[in-house]
Design an enzyme around this catalytic site. Structure first.
Site, PDB file in Angstrom:
ATOM      1  N   ARG A  36      37.330  71.164  53.557  1.00 57.57           N
ATOM      2  CA  ARG A  36      37.485  71.629  54.937  1.00 57.57           C
ATOM      3  C   ARG A  36      38.973  71.634  55.283  1.00 57.57           C
ATOM      4  O   ARG A  36      39.736  70.765  54.843  1.00 57.57           O
ATOM      5  CB  ARG A  36      36.730  70.724  55.921  1.00 57.57           C
ATOM      6  CG  ARG A  36      35.212  70.830  55.832  1.00 57.57           C
ATOM      7  CD  ARG A  36      34.727  72.170  56.351  1.00 57.57           C
ATOM      8  NE  ARG A  36      33.272  72.277  56.354  1.00 57.57           N
ATOM      9  CZ  ARG A  36      32.549  72.783  55.374  1.00 57.57           C
ATOM     10  NH1 ARG A  36      33.161  73.220  54.275  1.00 57.57           N
ATOM     11  NH2 ARG A  36      31.242  72.856  55.462  1.00 57.57           N
TER      12      ARG A  36
ATOM     13  N   HIS B 102      37.717  81.327  52.119  1.00 58.59           N
ATOM     14  CA  HIS B 102      36.543  80.430  52.160  1.00 58.59           C
ATOM     15  C   HIS B 102      35.409  80.989  51.296  1.00 58.59           C
ATOM     16  O   HIS B 102      34.277  81.172  51.770  1.00 58.59           O
ATOM     17  CB  HIS B 102      36.059  80.234  53.604  1.00 58.59           C
ATOM     18  CG  HIS B 102      35.273  78.962  53.784  1.00 58.59           C
ATOM     19  ND1 HIS B 102      35.298  78.238  54.956  1.00 58.59           N
ATOM     20  CD2 HIS B 102      34.441  78.295  52.947  1.00 58.59           C
ATOM     21  CE1 HIS B 102      34.508  77.175  54.829  1.00 58.59           C
ATOM     22  NE2 HIS B 102      33.981  77.194  53.614  1.00 58.59           N
TER      23      HIS B 102
END
Length: 309
Positions: free
Chosen positions: A224, A272
Site C-alpha cells: 500500500r 497498481h
C-alpha cells in the site's frame, strides 16, 4: 440466496456471469447509489462507498475481493459484526511473484542502468553485482510473501524476512517485531514491502527506517502507498543513498500528474497492477466459502479486525 456485489471499477459483468455459473441458485444484486433493494445474504466488495454500508444489514458475511482489507476496515464500527473474509490467493500469488522477481532481477542485472545508458546512446558494460551481497528482504511473510520468497530462492539470492510475529521459513533468515526491524533493514539490499496496512505499518518506511538500508539499496513496494513516506523516499534517492525504487502503489491513485515521482528516472511506476484480481478464480473461491458457511463449517482467511488483516 442474494449476493450484493460492488465493484469500484464498474466492471461487474464477468463477476455476474461467473456467479451464475457456480452458484445458479443465487441472485446477484448490483449496488447503485440511492436505489433501495431487499436485504442480501452475502456481500462481495473491496473499496465500497460509505453509502453502501446501510445496505449491509442482515448479511451473514462480507467477502473482500483482494488480499488487503484496509479499504473496508477503515469504516470501523459502521460495519456489521459479521465475518469479513479476504481472498486467500485466487491467482494473485503467482502474479506477485512474477512482478517482484522481475524488479529484483532488473536491479541485480543492472537493467535499469542499461536502460538509462541506452537512452543516451552509451555502450558501457557495467561490473556485475556480487549475488552473495545482494540480499533481498521481504516485509510481510503471509501467503503472498512466502510465494515471492519461493520464487526468489530459485535464483539463489540470500533471503530474509520480517513480520509482526516470529516465523520460521527454510532458507530464509527471519526477523520479527520492533526488536528485529533494525537488523533486518541494515542487512537488506533490496527491500520488498508486502505488509498489510494497519496503524502500526502506516509510514513504517519513512526516513528513519529507510536510512537504515545500506547505501545503494533498492525499494520495491507492492503493498500500500501509505507504508512509504513519499517525500523521504524521494530525498534519499536524490541523495544517492537509495539507488532506485519500483512502486506499484501510492497514497493517491491514480498518481497525480504533477507528482515528482514521474520526473525521477530512478523510480519505476506501475498502475497498481502487480497482482490483479481474477474474477473466475475469485468467484470460485467465494462460492466454496459460502457453501461452507451455509453448512456451518469453518472457512479460511477470516480477517482479525483488531490486527487489521
Amino acid at each position: 440466496m442474494r449476493i450484493l456485489l460492488h465493484r469500484a471499477d464498474g466492471v461487474t459483468e464477468p463477476w455476474v456471469r461467473d456467479f451464475a455459473s457456480v452458484l445458479p441458485q443465487a441472485e446477484v444484486v448490483l449496488w447503485q447509489e440511492g436505489v433501495p433493494f431487499a436485504p442480501c445474504d452475502y456481500a462481495v466488495m473491496w473499496s465500497p462507498p460509505a453509502g453502501l454500508l446501510k445496505q449491509l444489514d442482515g448479511v451473514k458475511a462480507i467477502f473482500v475481493t483482494g488480499a488487503g482489507v484496509d479499504a473496508l476496515l477503515k469504516f470501523g464500527d459502521s460495519l456489521p459484526p459479521v465475518p469479513i473474509i479476504r481472498l486467500g490467493d485466487a491467482g494473485m500469488a503467482i502474479q506477485m511473484a512474477e512482478y517482484v522477481a522481475h524488479a529484483v532481477l532488473r536491479y541485480f542485472r543492472r537493467f535499469d542502468e542499461y536502460e538509462r545508458q541506452a537512452r543516451r546512446g552509451v555502450w558501457n558494460p557495467l561490473p556485475q553485482f556480487d549475488k552473495a551481497q545482494f540480499t533481498v528482504g521481504v516485509m510481510g511473510m503471509g501467503m503472498l510473501g512466502r510465494r515471492v520468497l519461493d520464487a526468489l530462492a530459485h535464483f539463489g539470492f540470500p533471503l530474509r524476512g520480517w513480520s509482526r510475529t516470529q516465523k520460521e521459513i527454510e532458507g530464509v533468515t527471519c526477523f520479527a517485531g520492533e526488536d528485529g526491524l533494525d537488523e533486518f533493514l541494515r542487512g537488506t539490499r533490496v527491500l520488498v514491502c508486502m505488509l498489510p496496512l494497519t496503524p502500526d505499518t502506516t509510514n513504517l518506511l519513512a526516513r528513519a527506517n529507510l536510512s537504515k538500508l545500506p547505501e545503494g539499496a533498492y525499494v520495491v513496494n507492492v503493498a500500500r502507498g501509505a507504508h512509504v513516506a513519499e517525500p523521504d523516499l524521494l530525498t534519499l534517492i536524490r541523495a544517492g543513498h537509495i539507488a532506485g525504487a519500483t512502486l506499484d502503489v501510492f497514497r493517491n491513485e491514480p498518481l497525480p500528474g504533477p507528482h515528482p515521482f514521474w520526473e525521477e528516472p530512478r523510480i519505476t511506476i506501475t498502475p497498481h497492477m502487480s497482482a490483479m484480481t481474477l474474477p473466475g478464480e475469485s468467484v470460485a473461491q467465494i462460492a466454496g466459502k459460502i457453501g461452507a458457511l451455509e453448512r456451518g463449517e469453518p472457512v479460511a482467511d477470516v480477517v482479525d479486525r483488531a490486527r487489521g488483516y
